[in-house]
Design a protein around this motif. Structure first.
Motif, PDB file in Angstrom:
ATOM      1  N   ASP B 301       0.627  -1.132  -0.204  1.00 24.02           N
ATOM      2  CA  ASP B 301      -0.063   0.163   0.001  1.00 24.02           C
ATOM      3  C   ASP B 301       0.698   1.277   0.234  1.00 24.02           C
ATOM      4  OD1 ASP B 301      -2.342  -1.407  -0.155  1.00 24.02           O
ATOM      5  OD2 ASP B 301      -2.907  -1.306   1.806  1.00 24.02           O
ATOM      6  N   SER B 302       2.147   1.193   0.139  1.00 22.44           N
ATOM      7  CA  SER B 302       3.051   2.271   0.107  1.00 22.44           C
ATOM      8  C   SER B 302       3.301   2.753  -1.295  1.00 22.44           C
ATOM      9  CB  SER B 302       4.286   1.904   0.742  1.00 22.44           C
ATOM     10  OG  SER B 302       5.025   0.906   0.173  1.00 22.44           O
ATOM     11  N   TYR B 303       2.853   1.927  -2.147  1.00 17.65           N
ATOM     12  CA  TYR B 303       3.035   2.147  -3.639  1.00 17.65           C
ATOM     13  C   TYR B 303       1.559   2.897  -4.248  1.00 17.65           C
ATOM     14  CZ  TYR B 303       7.182  -0.445  -4.106  1.00 17.65           C
ATOM     15  OH  TYR B 303       8.575  -1.026  -3.808  1.00 17.65           O
ATOM     16  N   PRO B 304       1.920   3.778  -5.338  1.00 15.73           N
ATOM     17  CA  PRO B 304       0.587   4.299  -5.840  1.00 15.73           C
ATOM     18  C   PRO B 304      -0.359   3.087  -6.645  1.00 15.73           C
ATOM     19  CG  PRO B 304       2.603   4.800  -7.061  1.00 15.73           C
ATOM     20  CD  PRO B 304       3.115   4.170  -6.017  1.00 15.73           C
ATOM     21  N   ASP B 305      -1.656   3.197  -6.607  1.00 20.55           N
ATOM     22  CA  ASP B 305      -2.412   2.407  -7.228  1.00 20.55           C
ATOM     23  C   ASP B 305      -1.904   2.026  -8.954  1.00 20.55           C
ATOM     24  OD1 ASP B 305      -3.784   2.329  -5.078  1.00 20.55           O
ATOM     25  OD2 ASP B 305      -5.507   3.645  -5.698  1.00 20.55           O
ATOM     26  N   SER B 306      -2.042   0.597  -9.192  1.00 22.17           N
ATOM     27  CA  SER B 306      -1.923   0.417 -10.450  1.00 22.17           C
ATOM     28  C   SER B 306      -2.417  -1.089 -10.532  1.00 22.17           C
ATOM     29  CB  SER B 306      -0.333   0.184 -10.615  1.00 22.17           C
ATOM     30  OG  SER B 306       0.240  -0.876  -9.927  1.00 22.17           O
ATOM     31  N   ALA B 307      -2.560  -1.478 -11.784  1.00 25.70           N
ATOM     32  CA  ALA B 307      -3.101  -2.933 -11.698  1.00 25.70           C
ATOM     33  C   ALA B 307      -2.123  -4.026 -11.276  1.00 25.70           C
ATOM     34  CB  ALA B 307      -3.056  -3.172 -13.398  1.00 25.70           C
ATOM     35  N   VAL B 308      -0.808  -3.472 -11.318  1.00 23.80           N
ATOM     36  CA  VAL B 308       0.142  -4.604 -10.759  1.00 23.80           C
ATOM     37  C   VAL B 308       0.216  -4.717  -9.119  1.00 23.80           C
ATOM     38  CG1 VAL B 308       2.203  -3.198 -10.883  1.00 23.80           C
ATOM     39  CG2 VAL B 308       2.309  -5.430 -11.193  1.00 23.80           C
ATOM     40  N   LYS B 309      -0.178  -3.418  -8.643  1.00 24.75           N
ATOM     41  CA  LYS B 309      -0.426  -3.332  -7.224  1.00 24.75           C
ATOM     42  C   LYS B 309      -1.495  -4.251  -6.874  1.00 24.75           C
ATOM     43  CE  LYS B 309      -1.917  -0.092  -3.697  1.00 24.75           C
ATOM     44  NZ  LYS B 309      -2.006   1.313  -3.197  1.00 24.75           N
ATOM     45  N   GLU B 310      -2.664  -4.216  -7.686  1.00 19.17           N
ATOM     46  CA  GLU B 310      -3.961  -4.953  -7.321  1.00 19.17           C
ATOM     47  C   GLU B 310      -3.702  -6.391  -7.439  1.00 19.17           C
ATOM     48  OE1 GLU B 310      -6.947  -4.940  -5.502  1.00 19.17           O
ATOM     49  OE2 GLU B 310      -6.206  -2.991  -5.799  1.00 19.17           O
ATOM     50  N   SER B 311      -2.891  -6.744  -8.383  1.00 17.29           N
ATOM     51  CA  SER B 311      -2.509  -8.174  -8.530  1.00 17.29           C
ATOM     52  C   SER B 311      -1.769  -8.849  -7.347  1.00 17.29           C
ATOM     53  CB  SER B 311      -1.786  -8.333  -9.727  1.00 17.29           C
ATOM     54  OG  SER B 311      -2.596  -8.518 -10.976  1.00 17.29           O
ATOM     55  N   LEU B 312      -1.035  -7.751  -7.059  1.00 22.17           N
ATOM     56  CA  LEU B 312      -0.025  -8.298  -5.663  1.00 22.17           C
ATOM     57  C   LEU B 312      -1.135  -8.444  -4.476  1.00 22.17           C
ATOM     58  CD1 LEU B 312       3.296  -6.652  -5.947  1.00 22.17           C
ATOM     59  CD2 LEU B 312       2.959  -8.889  -5.455  1.00 22.17           C
ATOM     60  N   ARG B 313      -1.812  -7.595  -4.439  1.00 23.18           N
ATOM     61  CA  ARG B 313      -2.931  -7.529  -3.198  1.00 23.18           C
ATOM     62  C   ARG B 313      -3.781  -8.824  -3.431  1.00 23.18           C
ATOM     63  NH1 ARG B 313      -4.137  -3.235   0.164  1.00 23.18           N
ATOM     64  NH2 ARG B 313      -6.009  -4.448   0.843  1.00 23.18           N
ATOM     65  N   GLU B 314      -4.175  -9.126  -4.658  1.00 21.92           N
ATOM     66  CA  GLU B 314      -5.001 -10.431  -4.884  1.00 21.92           C
ATOM     67  C   GLU B 314      -4.213 -11.413  -4.535  1.00 21.92           C
ATOM     68  OE1 GLU B 314      -8.145 -11.602  -7.041  1.00 21.92           O
ATOM     69  OE2 GLU B 314      -8.018  -9.623  -8.265  1.00 21.92           O
ATOM     70  N   PHE B 315      -2.744 -11.595  -4.700  1.00 19.47           N
ATOM     71  CA  PHE B 315      -1.922 -12.755  -4.727  1.00 19.47           C
ATOM     72  C   PHE B 315      -2.015 -13.031  -3.047  1.00 19.47           C
ATOM     73  CE2 PHE B 315       2.217 -14.652  -3.891  1.00 19.47           C
ATOM     74  CZ  PHE B 315       2.223 -15.416  -5.037  1.00 19.47           C
ATOM     75  N   ILE B 316      -1.553 -11.850  -2.373  1.00 19.59           N
ATOM     76  CA  ILE B 316      -1.571 -11.885  -1.018  1.00 19.59           C
ATOM     77  C   ILE B 316      -2.719 -12.477  -0.234  1.00 19.59           C
ATOM     78  CG2 ILE B 316      -1.375 -10.792   1.302  1.00 19.59           C
ATOM     79  CD1 ILE B 316       0.318  -8.719  -0.569  1.00 19.59           C
ATOM     80  N   SER B 317      -4.059 -12.025  -0.870  1.00 23.71           N
ATOM     81  CA  SER B 317      -5.229 -12.683  -0.239  1.00 23.71           C
ATOM     82  C   SER B 317      -5.534 -14.241  -0.670  1.00 23.71           C
ATOM     83  CB  SER B 317      -6.518 -11.879  -0.968  1.00 23.71           C
ATOM     84  OG  SER B 317      -6.504 -10.452  -0.392  1.00 23.71           O
ATOM     85  N   TYR B 318      -5.020 -14.451  -1.669  1.00 21.60           N
ATOM     86  CA  TYR B 318      -5.177 -15.776  -2.334  1.00 21.60           C
ATOM     87  C   TYR B 318      -4.536 -16.849  -1.459  1.00 21.60           C
ATOM     88  CZ  TYR B 318      -4.365 -19.755  -5.084  1.00 21.60           C
ATOM     89  OH  TYR B 318      -4.037 -21.198  -5.420  1.00 21.60           O
ATOM     90  N   THR B 319      -3.110 -16.208  -0.937  1.00 16.64           N
ATOM     91  CA  THR B 319      -2.318 -17.094  -0.227  1.00 16.64           C
ATOM     92  C   THR B 319      -2.903 -17.433   0.936  1.00 16.64           C
ATOM     93  OG1 THR B 319      -0.345 -16.181  -1.296  1.00 16.64           O
ATOM     94  CG2 THR B 319      -0.066 -16.832   0.957  1.00 16.64           C
ATOM     95  N   THR B 320      -3.509 -16.513   1.689  1.00 18.17           N
ATOM     96  CA  THR B 320      -4.264 -16.914   2.986  1.00 18.17           C
ATOM     97  C   THR B 320      -5.515 -17.092   3.129  1.00 18.17           C
ATOM     98  OG1 THR B 320      -4.484 -14.396   3.263  1.00 18.17           O
ATOM     99  CG2 THR B 320      -2.766 -15.255   4.095  1.00 18.17           C
ATOM    100  N   SER B 321      -6.090 -17.248   1.840  1.00 22.92           N
ATOM    101  CA  SER B 321      -7.787 -17.609   1.826  1.00 22.92           C
ATOM    102  C   SER B 321      -7.963 -18.765   1.013  1.00 22.92           C
ATOM    103  CB  SER B 321      -8.448 -16.786   1.357  1.00 22.92           C
ATOM    104  OG  SER B 321      -8.065 -16.033  -0.028  1.00 22.92           O
ATOM    105  N   ARG B 322      -7.012 -19.263   0.396  1.00 27.03           N
ATOM    106  CA  ARG B 322      -7.067 -20.610  -0.338  1.00 27.03           C
ATOM    107  C   ARG B 322      -7.585 -21.744   0.367  1.00 27.03           C
ATOM    108  NH1 ARG B 322      -1.627 -23.169   0.251  1.00 27.03           N
ATOM    109  NH2 ARG B 322      -0.734 -22.105   1.699  1.00 27.03           N
ATOM    110  N   LYS B 323      -8.211 -22.557  -0.381  1.00 24.43           N
ATOM    111  CA  LYS B 323      -8.903 -23.808   0.394  1.00 24.43           C
ATOM    112  C   LYS B 323      -7.987 -24.973   0.116  1.00 24.43           C
ATOM    113  CE  LYS B 323     -12.804 -21.793   1.304  1.00 24.43           C
ATOM    114  NZ  LYS B 323     -12.229 -20.974   2.110  1.00 24.43           N
ATOM    115  N   LYS B 324      -6.721 -24.912  -0.810  1.00 26.49           N
ATOM    116  CA  LYS B 324      -5.975 -26.107  -1.030  1.00 26.49           C
ATOM    117  C   LYS B 324      -4.540 -25.639  -1.250  1.00 26.49           C
ATOM    118  CE  LYS B 324      -6.534 -26.678  -5.845  1.00 26.49           C
ATOM    119  NZ  LYS B 324      -6.794 -27.730  -6.884  1.00 26.49           N
TER     120      LYS B 324
END
Lengths: 324, 324
Positions: B301-324
């Motif tokens: 979040d210390s980075y300005p908004d961008s598509a790649v920033k959003e992807s990294l956020r999703e990557f992190i969310s996925y890491t901790t919410s995945r079902k397998k």
């Protein structure tokens, strides 16, 4: 004086310093790992590879820190490969003591091997010796390719003399030529000298491996491996390759039949050894070995006389005349 | 759109190019080795590590050849470690297909692992990327140390929360932080940025491993590993460590007795899971995981908004919410 002590004489001081230097790298913050590293240190081998690094360095200049880095990196890598070898061969013994996989387990042994390899890489990176990293990583790649080529060929039993040399150049000679190339590189950046020393190590390596394979046919019982062991394990080496090439189709078929058979009797082994002997397999392999030995001598002889030159000559003689 | 495709979106082109680039490195002059390398290529995984390299690179600059080198090196190393893992665990399956050791044998699998590792080293050496070699060899050393510490601790069952974090930082987080550090390094030489990205990878790695350990208690059956597998194998992870710390002496003794028992029944496993649940082990581990996840979010979040920033956020969310 035993031959190895005589060979070590001109670099005695440096080899003692190396021992201390190497010992320091074999320490870790993980207690279990420290116990294993100490166990490995206490059961060290003949240290042929560091010896070759130091002799080649001294032949070409003044031994300095880079020589210690090279010898340490190569000895770490060699130790790693022995630890991994014992896992894949399911070997319980190494140098008369229990192997790591036997005393702990396979999982630990694979991890310790990986640790030793990465430790070697790190030392070269930290000391900015990327030239050595290049020489050594090329050797690691070559070693695994050589072993895989051997496994592939031995399955089909159709190995030719050309294949054999390709395998041993990759499998054995690559690491010994890394020793001599890094030894030279540690004291000079003359590319011609490094190339020449690389070739020295390659010739020594090929001669060394042919001798190893010969010992399986003419061993004296002193050797760790029993005579006939390669035959038992379907490992087809130069003496047998030559005999098979010289023999009639029906004899060849008969001998390959014995080799293929998983349950070989003592008589089977004796029959193969007699066959190889009758068709001049051992003589031929000895002849070839001596050619490589003589190539190595010729390279050494281009240098002016010195104690270290004499040691290298003795090293080469020892490689091809040892009884185990 | 499936979550991984959505995450890949901003670097879709580069990931496709990477596939071709990586494929080219997986070629050798040894026929048997080529067959095995092709087999590995056809059964590739989710490529989380290259993905993380490319996303971090794009977050900090323009993806260029060094990014491809970093992703290739790390993927080769990761593949090598999976091949070795299957040997030491005697696993017959990997990604729903036969493992290398099952389809060929253990000897071949250890050699293929060593080949892949040395190939990765060589690529970085040839391309003069010693900075990456340093980051990655440090990670390899750390990974083997972490695994060894885990083996040592799990034998004695006296693992503390502090030990647990030490182990997972070495074992899992080291490689993910090498991904993010190398990704950044491939586009910038600002040490502050590289340090920040290294920390991002470490936080993602710790959260990822806690999630992995949680799935053993709350898995949905989707996961490759069966629920309760860690318990069966005496692997003591955060949910259990916390529950043991919270429980009375007699209960603790009883539960450790079950863990120690080599032949556990289904009821034994259920009892341990219920114990962990009753003492809030899963909640505590989830809390801790979310702290690391939030550290990772804060860095992004210390980075300005961008598509790649959003992807990294999703990557992190996925890491901790995945079902397998």
């Amino acid at each position: 004086m035993p031959v190895l002590s005589r060979i070590k004489k001109p670099i005695e001081k440096e080899m003692a310093e190396f021992e201390a230097y190497f010992g320091k790298t074999m320490r870790s913050g993980i207690p279990l790992l420290n116990i294993i590293l100490n166990y490995i240190l206490r059961r060290k081998g003949k240290q042929m590879r560091p010896l070759l690094v130091f002799l080649t360095a001294k032949l070409n200049g003044e031994i300095a820190e880079p020589t210690f880095i090279a010898a340490t990196f190569i000895e770490l890598l060699h130790t790693a490969s022995l630890v991994h070898d014992d896992v894949v061969d399911d070997a319980n013994e190494r140098r008369g003591s229990l192997s790591i996989n036997a005393l702990w387990n396979s999982k630990i042994a694979v991890l310790v091997g990986d640790y030793l390899l990465s430790k070697g890489m790190l030392i070269s990176v930290e000391k900015n010796r990327f030239d050595m990293l290049e020489i050594v990583s090329e050797a690691v790649k070559s070693m695994s390719e050589g072993e895989l080529l051997q496994l592939q060929k031995s399955r089909k039993l159709n190995i030719t003399e050309e294949d054999y040399f390709k395998i041993i150049i990759s499998k054995t000679a690559a690491l010994l030529s890394a020793c001599t190339a890094c030894g030279a590189r540690s004291v000079t950046d003359n590319p011609e000298t490094i190339r020449l020393m690389k070739s020295l190590g390659e010739n020594i390596g090929v001669a060394f491996q042919i001798k190893d394979d010969l010992l399986d046919y003419e061993g004296t019982g002193l050797t760790g491996k029993t005579v006939g062991n390669d035959i038992k394990e379907k490992k087809i080496t130069l003496p047998l390759i030559h005999a098979l090439e010289k023999s009639e189709k029906s004899t060849k078929k008969h001998i390959l039949g014995i080799i293929k058979n998983k349950k070989k009797t003592k008589d089977d082994i004796s029959e193969v050894i007699k066959f190889v002997s009758d068709y001049g397999g051992m003589e031929y392999a000895t002849l070839k070995m001596n050619q490589y030995r003589d190539n190595a001598f010729a390279i050494i002889d281009s240098y002016p006389d010195s104690a270290v030159k004499e040691s290298l000559r003795e090293f080469i003689s020892y490689t091809t005349s040892r009884k185990k």
